[in-house]
Design a protein around this motif. Structure first.
Motif, PDB file in Angstrom:
ATOM      1  N   UNK A 151       0.815  -1.185  -0.099  1.00 58.92           N
ATOM      2  CA  UNK A 151      -0.046  -0.158   0.025  1.00 58.92           C
ATOM      3  C   UNK A 151       1.058   1.329   0.092  1.00 58.92           C
ATOM      4  N   UNK A 152       2.069   1.247   0.667  1.00 61.99           N
ATOM      5  CA  UNK A 152       2.969   2.309   0.698  1.00 61.99           C
ATOM      6  C   UNK A 152       3.153   2.700  -0.828  1.00 61.99           C
ATOM      7  N   UNK A 153       3.860   1.850  -1.597  1.00 60.31           N
ATOM      8  CA  UNK A 153       4.269   2.077  -2.976  1.00 60.31           C
ATOM      9  C   UNK A 153       3.236   1.832  -3.855  1.00 60.31           C
ATOM     10  N   UNK A 154       2.165   1.370  -3.555  1.00 63.42           N
ATOM     11  CA  UNK A 154       1.048   0.954  -4.519  1.00 63.42           C
ATOM     12  C   UNK A 154       1.385   0.190  -5.595  1.00 63.42           C
ATOM     13  N   UNK A 155       2.288  -0.809  -5.134  1.00 62.33           N
ATOM     14  CA  UNK A 155       2.644  -1.869  -6.128  1.00 62.33           C
ATOM     15  C   UNK A 155       2.358  -3.299  -5.550  1.00 62.33           C
ATOM     16  N   UNK A 156       2.456  -4.195  -6.656  1.00 66.22           N
ATOM     17  CA  UNK A 156       2.086  -5.550  -6.204  1.00 66.22           C
ATOM     18  C   UNK A 156       3.550  -6.215  -5.571  1.00 66.22           C
TER      19      UNK A 156
END
Length: 73
Positions: A60-65
């Protein structure tokens, strides 16, 4: 003599029953740990496809899988 043994056995049985402590095998222990503000926040994302459930870890911090889809059930 036999009565004394039976009374002693009953007394010991009662003491054993009342001195045991019940233990809950499903204890949910939570720890209050202050998270570092710079720590990444992850969550599982789920999808339902063709009757199967899949999950994938999402940062959720970097908005990446953070991983690949894996079959849950």
């Amino acid at each position: 003599m036999i009565k004394k043994k039976s009374y002693l056995l009953i007394l010991l049985s009662i003491l054993l029953i009342f001195t045991t402590v019940p233990v809950n095998a499903a204890n949910n222990i939570t720890y209050n740990i202050k998270a570092d503000e710079r720590a990444y926040q992850y969550e599982w994302r789920y999808k339902f496809e063709n009757g199967f459930v899949y999950r994938r870890l999402y940062n959720c911090t970097t908005q990446q899988w953070a991983g690949n889809w894996e079959l849950v059930g």
